[in-house]
Motif scaffolding. Sequence first.
Motif, short mmCIF file in Angstrom:
data_model
loop_
_atom_site.label_atom_id
_atom_site.label_comp_id
_atom_site.label_asym_id
_atom_site.label_seq_id
_atom_site.Cartn_x
_atom_site.Cartn_y
_atom_site.Cartn_z
N THR A 95 31.98 35.76 21.45
CA THR A 95 33.14 35.70 20.54
C THR A 95 34.43 35.59 21.34
O THR A 95 35.31 34.78 21.03
CB THR A 95 33.17 36.93 19.63
OG1 THR A 95 31.97 36.96 18.85
CG2 THR A 95 34.36 36.89 18.70
N GLN A 127 31.67 31.07 12.90
CA GLN A 127 30.78 31.15 11.74
C GLN A 127 29.33 31.21 12.18
O GLN A 127 28.53 32.00 11.67
CB GLN A 127 31.02 29.97 10.81
CG GLN A 127 32.30 30.04 10.01
CD GLN A 127 32.56 28.79 9.19
OE1 GLN A 127 31.91 27.74 9.39
NE2 GLN A 127 33.50 28.86 8.27
N TYR A 161 38.36 27.61 22.64
CA TYR A 161 38.23 26.61 21.58
C TYR A 161 39.56 26.33 20.88
O TYR A 161 40.38 27.23 20.67
CB TYR A 161 37.22 27.08 20.53
CG TYR A 161 35.77 26.87 20.90
CD1 TYR A 161 34.89 26.27 19.99
CD2 TYR A 161 35.27 27.27 22.12
CE1 TYR A 161 33.56 26.08 20.31
CE2 TYR A 161 33.94 27.10 22.45
CZ TYR A 161 33.08 26.48 21.54
OH TYR A 161 31.76 26.30 21.87
N ARG A 162 39.74 25.09 20.49
CA ARG A 162 40.87 24.70 19.66
C ARG A 162 40.57 25.04 18.20
O ARG A 162 39.39 25.07 17.79
CB ARG A 162 41.15 23.21 19.78
CG ARG A 162 41.51 22.76 21.20
CD ARG A 162 41.94 21.29 21.22
NE ARG A 162 42.20 20.83 22.57
CZ ARG A 162 42.76 19.64 22.87
NH1 ARG A 162 43.13 18.83 21.88
NH2 ARG A 162 42.97 19.29 24.12
N ASP A 163 41.62 25.26 17.43
CA ASP A 163 41.42 25.55 16.00
C ASP A 163 41.69 24.33 15.13
O ASP A 163 41.64 24.42 13.90
CB ASP A 163 42.27 26.73 15.55
CG ASP A 163 43.76 26.51 15.76
OD1 ASP A 163 44.17 25.37 16.04
OD2 ASP A 163 44.51 27.50 15.66
N ARG A 164 41.96 23.19 15.75
CA ARG A 164 42.12 21.95 15.00
C ARG A 164 41.79 20.79 15.92
O ARG A 164 42.24 20.74 17.05
CB ARG A 164 43.54 21.80 14.47
CG ARG A 164 43.72 20.66 13.47
CD ARG A 164 45.17 20.58 12.98
NE ARG A 164 45.30 19.68 11.85
CZ ARG A 164 45.36 18.36 11.93
NH1 ARG A 164 45.26 17.78 13.09
NH2 ARG A 164 45.49 17.61 10.85
N GLN A 214 32.09 24.78 8.12
CA GLN A 214 32.37 23.79 9.17
C GLN A 214 31.13 22.98 9.52
O GLN A 214 31.19 21.77 9.71
CB GLN A 214 32.91 24.51 10.42
CG GLN A 214 34.34 24.98 10.29
CD GLN A 214 35.33 23.83 10.24
OE1 GLN A 214 35.21 22.85 10.96
NE2 GLN A 214 36.33 23.96 9.38
N SER A 221 38.74 18.90 11.97
CA SER A 221 37.77 19.99 12.04
C SER A 221 38.41 21.20 12.70
O SER A 221 39.50 21.13 13.28
CB SER A 221 36.54 19.56 12.83
OG SER A 221 36.91 19.26 14.17
N ASN A 222 37.70 22.32 12.67
CA ASN A 222 38.14 23.55 13.31
C ASN A 222 37.01 24.07 14.18
O ASN A 222 36.16 24.85 13.73
CB ASN A 222 38.53 24.59 12.26
CG ASN A 222 39.17 25.83 12.86
OD1 ASN A 222 38.89 26.20 13.99
ND2 ASN A 222 40.04 26.47 12.10
N GLU A 226 37.13 32.44 21.42
CA GLU A 226 38.56 32.69 21.17
C GLU A 226 39.41 32.18 22.34
O GLU A 226 40.53 31.69 22.13
CB GLU A 226 38.80 34.18 20.95
CG GLU A 226 38.19 34.76 19.68
CD GLU A 226 38.96 34.40 18.42
OE1 GLU A 226 39.98 33.68 18.52
OE2 GLU A 226 38.56 34.87 17.33
N LYS A 251 36.85 26.22 16.58
CA LYS A 251 36.81 27.68 16.76
C LYS A 251 36.16 28.35 15.56
O LYS A 251 35.27 29.20 15.70
CB LYS A 251 38.23 28.23 16.96
CG LYS A 251 38.27 29.74 17.19
CD LYS A 251 39.69 30.23 17.43
CE LYS A 251 40.21 29.74 18.76
NZ LYS A 251 41.54 30.35 19.08
N GLU A 252 36.57 27.97 14.36
CA GLU A 252 35.99 28.55 13.16
C GLU A 252 34.50 28.24 13.06
O GLU A 252 33.70 29.10 12.68
CB GLU A 252 36.71 28.03 11.92
CG GLU A 252 36.22 28.65 10.62
CD GLU A 252 36.95 28.11 9.40
OE1 GLU A 252 37.35 28.94 8.56
OE2 GLU A 252 37.11 26.89 9.28
#
Length: 448
Positions: free
Chosen positions: A401, A44, A408-411, A361, A36-37, A405, A39-40
């Motif tokens: 936001t 979103q 959060y992890r992006d993966r 997501q 998962s992501n 940034e 952060k995205e």
Amino acid sequence: MKSYEVNFDGLVGPTHNYGGLSYGNVASQSNSQQSSNPKEAALQGLAKMKALMDMGFQQGVLAPQERPDVAALRRLGFSGTDAQVIERAAKEAMPLLVASCSASSMWVANAATVSPSADTADGRVHFTAANLNCKYHRSIEHPTTSRVLGAMFANQQHFAHHAALPAVVQFGDEGAANHTRFCREYGEAGVEFFVFGRSAFDNRFPAPQKYPARQTLEASQAVARLHGLRDEGVVYAQQNPNVIDQGVFHNDVIAVGNGEVLFYHEDAFLETDKMLAELQGKLAKVGGNFQSVCVPRSAVTVDDAVRSYLFNSQLLSRPDGSMLLIVPQECQANERVWAYLQSLTSSGGLIREVKVFDLKQSMQNGGGPACLRLRVALNETELAAVNPGVIMTAPLYGSLTAWVEKHYRDRLSETDLADPQLLLECRTALDELTQILKLGAVYPFQIN
């Protein structure tokens, strides 16, 4: 006095992952074990909140839970330091660690059932946190949910909070995902619509054969009593057990209502004509004009509805009396669903416009636009009594936001959940979040 329907959207937590924990939720199970992501996902969700705010709708934000839930793991026999608890759980019972890391609290349509002051006996807005006891990973949410809601709606003159119902199968309660309200104006008395999947004590009601029916009639009745609702202001309806067995785990996957309008699939309910007549009759008694929009199975199948989350949309009232439908991108990708929506908006009916949002997501884990928000009808005085730190503004959007940034992890994969560093990252982030939202100490690590 003006009144508003305020959407409080769940902020996606830092441990957003695809654990495949929700049996009966087709999207959750089909995407299990994918990376998962987080952060995205959070960005979103924030983009949707900001867009609705920019369109002139009242918008708020509801904080996520502390995860991993180390206290829950301790109750299951894991001991030592927090890091040792996580490491031992990963080694001995990985499914329990995954459950303790679930970010499913982002779907705040399951957080609670809310009744506005115009409907309740004491003239206050009532909240009952959902016990969510059908799924272990969600059953551990309600203590923190109650504290967060209490910090958001703290003024006892205007707001009343009830503890979750007993955590037993007879009182399975999934919150506002199986509840909506019909009214002429948000500040006027309305009719509250409770949808249940089964009865715990009355075998006259049929039950699904494949997937569990999560909401009981008895739970819905108990919430109505706690909120002091009048019998003439309540309608109970049973969800069609056949659609539950096709992946419709909550009513908000097959129907959505707002104002005087119910938008629903032809196969959503049992005894549909009787239910519609009761809604029409009871709403008429308080000056409302109930209207329904039925989507025929010949245009959109139940499978189409489940895969696209057509009904897990937000139905919003615009100043000119028409309605706007907020749908996920998956509706546009489904040829039959999109063709139906195009014909719906061009027909000159109640729903005049559709806006599409990318919530991939969340959607991949089995939750769409409606899952991500808890609706609270408030008059001007009550809105002024809400903790101002949770009402969305342009500066708050910017702060949140930047916060995402930063933290959060992006993966995130299942193996990452075993990293004790993730717990430290989450606690650092949430401690900062409570300061941004002015919530005070609501998380266990802040209290203990």
